[in-house]
Design a protein around this motif. Structure first.
Motif, mmCIF file in Angstrom:
data_model
loop_
_atom_site.group_PDB
_atom_site.id
_atom_site.type_symbol
_atom_site.label_atom_id
_atom_site.label_comp_id
_atom_site.label_asym_id
_atom_site.label_seq_id
_atom_site.Cartn_x
_atom_site.Cartn_y
_atom_site.Cartn_z
ATOM 1 N N ALA A 1 -3.403 6.829 10.134
ATOM 2 C CA ALA A 1 -2.421 5.859 10.565
ATOM 3 C C ALA A 1 -1.835 6.480 11.949
ATOM 4 O O ALA A 1 -1.604 5.760 12.768
ATOM 5 C CB ALA A 1 -1.093 6.209 9.657
ATOM 6 N N VAL B 1 0.071 3.306 -3.510
ATOM 7 C CA VAL B 1 -1.218 4.113 -3.125
ATOM 8 C C VAL B 1 -0.817 5.488 -4.057
ATOM 9 O O VAL B 1 -1.882 5.835 -4.774
ATOM 10 C CB VAL B 1 -1.552 4.371 -1.752
ATOM 11 N N TYR C 1 -10.982 -0.429 -0.413
ATOM 12 C CA TYR C 1 -10.560 0.977 -1.029
ATOM 13 C C TYR C 1 -9.989 0.888 -2.544
ATOM 14 O O TYR C 1 -10.241 1.845 -3.314
ATOM 15 C CB TYR C 1 -8.961 1.151 -0.341
ATOM 16 N N TYR D 1 -5.500 13.579 -0.390
ATOM 17 C CA TYR D 1 -6.041 12.230 -0.027
ATOM 18 C C TYR D 1 -4.870 11.433 0.934
ATOM 19 O O TYR D 1 -5.647 10.819 1.911
ATOM 20 C CB TYR D 1 -6.059 11.269 -1.340
ATOM 21 N N LEU D 2 -3.837 11.715 0.773
ATOM 22 C CA LEU D 2 -2.891 10.959 1.677
ATOM 23 C C LEU D 2 -2.929 11.459 3.047
ATOM 24 O O LEU D 2 -2.682 10.907 4.039
ATOM 25 C CB LEU D 2 -1.463 11.065 0.942
ATOM 26 N N LEU E 1 -5.164 9.400 4.945
ATOM 27 C CA LEU E 1 -4.630 8.117 4.910
ATOM 28 C C LEU E 1 -3.688 8.288 6.306
ATOM 29 O O LEU E 1 -3.590 7.656 7.221
ATOM 30 C CB LEU E 1 -3.923 7.768 3.884
ATOM 31 N N SER F 1 -7.608 -4.585 7.926
ATOM 32 C CA SER F 1 -6.636 -3.960 7.131
ATOM 33 C C SER F 1 -6.944 -4.858 5.617
ATOM 34 O O SER F 1 -7.110 -4.206 4.909
ATOM 35 C CB SER F 1 -5.359 -4.228 7.722
ATOM 36 N N GLY G 1 -9.956 6.367 3.091
ATOM 37 C CA GLY G 1 -8.454 6.688 3.515
ATOM 38 C C GLY G 1 -8.185 6.557 4.970
ATOM 39 O O GLY G 1 -7.245 5.974 5.233
ATOM 40 N N LEU H 1 0.848 -1.376 -0.046
ATOM 41 C CA LEU H 1 0.153 0.169 -0.117
ATOM 42 C C LEU H 1 0.883 1.228 -0.080
ATOM 43 O O LEU H 1 0.569 2.284 -0.927
ATOM 44 C CB LEU H 1 -0.755 0.163 1.099
ATOM 45 N N LEU I 1 -8.424 2.977 6.543
ATOM 46 C CA LEU I 1 -7.502 2.003 5.888
ATOM 47 C C LEU I 1 -5.972 2.539 6.557
ATOM 48 O O LEU I 1 -5.475 1.515 7.084
ATOM 49 C CB LEU I 1 -7.366 2.218 4.498
ATOM 50 N N GLY I 2 -5.862 3.711 6.667
ATOM 51 C CA GLY I 2 -4.511 4.272 7.508
ATOM 52 C C GLY I 2 -4.591 3.807 8.817
ATOM 53 O O GLY I 2 -3.487 3.460 9.465
#
Length: 425
Positions: free
Chosen positions: A288, A262, A322, A280-281, A284, A315, A337, A258, A340-341
């Motif tokens: 995280a 990603v 995703y 978007y990151l 994520l 996950s 996102g 990922l 998922l993170g």
């Protein structure tokens, strides 16, 4: 090795409560060690992500296909296994702090040199050598802090150290957004690597302020067993070493698939701009960071194995969700996102405490460094497989392979004991 309940240490205040009791219980020396390990891991993350974030520009500059691009990540992670294993032995022989400084200097120097690479082959070599330091930093820093932490708070403490990965990732995305916005892509990817010199400042702090945990250092000095690879393959530790390596392989195979692909997926298949990808990151990475802290709390509450099992399942489900979102539903991509993170990071929170607790003090560095980084090396082949398959499956379709890694992790737990509450010294 049996699990024993934690007993208060001299000078410890077990009655402390509140969200930061784990930090207070470290004491002044432990808090300085925490600062050094946190900074080292954040900058380790920063230097790692200079490549994934710049991959589209690098691929265009050197006219690479997806397989060659994925190999840049794989070679980093494979060589990191060597670096991590060697750093673990070094930590058992010369001490945690000295080994930590060596790893930080190594990954900083070779990250900077990547920015001067005149061709793909040179970049591949420099990136591989960067992996030597990248692989060793986490294992050494985690052990340094684990040996200061109490059994009651070790999961939360190491989860907080693990959250530094998200902090470094966020810094890399911020710098990437600015550098690629103001510079042309052919120059920007080189500048990204040159900013990898930042960790040199951390070495000054560590050298002046951080020392090994006194009790653990004394125990290591007086032990007849010294750090060596053969020690962790002896009969009493062989099972632990094999299953811990499988555990690391599964979790890191899923994660690095990922982390590597990603950004490319968002650009090439979702059509996002540089700024859009950064946005978007950000979701994520926010997930995280909170995931690391939450996972650290849960690993102390429900146990190391239960925490890993829970977030491995979540996950794997998150990856499938995703990458199967319909075209045009980028708003839903943004929303997913965050969880998922959260899930793919929370699973790592227990690793620092769990691997530290599986091995005795004299070979703790060797055991943790070898198993974590061997798993990273084997798991690293997944990003390359995704790269080759993406030419026919698409990046989104190939990313689903990351879910298989989490299934392997759950199976590996069957061969390992629960260690919650185990004292290290």
């Amino acid at each position: 090795m049996s699990t024993t309940q934690a007993q208060p240490k001299q000078g410890e205040l077990p009655e402390q409560t509140g969200p930061f009791a784990w930090l207070r219980s470290l004491g002044p020396q432990g808090r300085r060690a925490f600062g050094g390990a946190f900074g080292g891991y954040a900058l380790d993350s920063y230097d790692y992500f200079t490549l994934p974030l710049s991959m589209v520009a690098i691929s265009a500059y050197f006219s690479l296909d997806n397989g060659q691009t994925g190999l840049l990540t794989t070679v980093t992670l494979v060589v990191s296994a060597i670096g991590g294993a060697l750093a673990g032995v070094l930590a058992d022989r010369i001490g945690r702090v000295k080994a930590l400084m060596i790893t930080v200097i190594t990954y900083a120097v070779f990250t900077v040199l990547c920015g001067f690479a005149p061709n793909y082959e040179t970049l591949l070599v420099f990136r591989a050598l960067q992996g030597l330091g990248f692989g060793g930093e986490w294992a050494v820093g985690a052990i340094l802090v684990a040996e200061y932490a109490t059994a009651k708070h070790r999961g939360r403490t190491l989860g907080a150290v693990q959250s530094a990965w998200a902090a470094g990732w966020a810094l890399a995305v911020l710098v990437y957004t600015l550098v690629f916005h103001f510079l042309d892509a052919d120059t920007a990817w080189r500048v990204m690597f040159w900013t990898g010199a930042l960790p040199a400042l951390l070495v000054v702090y560590v050298r002046r302020n951080v020392s090994d945990a006194p009790e653990a250092a004394e125990q290591r000095r007086t032990s007849s067993e010294r750090g060596s690879f053969s020690a962790v393959f002896k009969k009493d530790l062989l099972r632990t070493t094999l299953f811990a390596t499988l555990l690391s392989t599964g979790v890191q195979g899923g994660y690095y698939t990922l982390a590597t692909w990603v950004p490319t997926y968002l650009k090439t298949e979702r059509g996002l701009t540089v700024v859009g990808t950064g946005g978007y990151l950000a979701f994520l990475i926010s997930g995280a960071f909170i995931g690391y802290l939450t996972g650290g709390y849960l690993t102390d509450r429900i146990g190391r194995k239960n925490n890993i099992t829970l977030f491995a399942a979540l996950s794997a489900a998150g990856i499938v969700a995703y990458t199967t979102i319909p075209s045009g539903a980028n708003g839903l991509l943004l929303v997913l996102g965050f969880p998922l993170g959260f899930c793919m990071s929370a699973i790592f929170s227990g690793f620092g405490s769990y691997l530290s607790e599986l091995y005795p003090t004299a070979v703790r560095g060797t055991g943790q460094g070898l198993t974590y980084n061997s798993g990273r090396a084997v798991g690293a082949f997944l990003p390359t497989v995704v790269g080759f398959l993406s030419d026919s499956w698409g990046v989104g379709g190939a990313l689903v392979l990351g879910a298989a890694g989490y299934g392997l992790a759950v199976l590996a737990l069957a061969g390992l004991p629960e260690t919650r509450g185990r004292e290290l010294v």
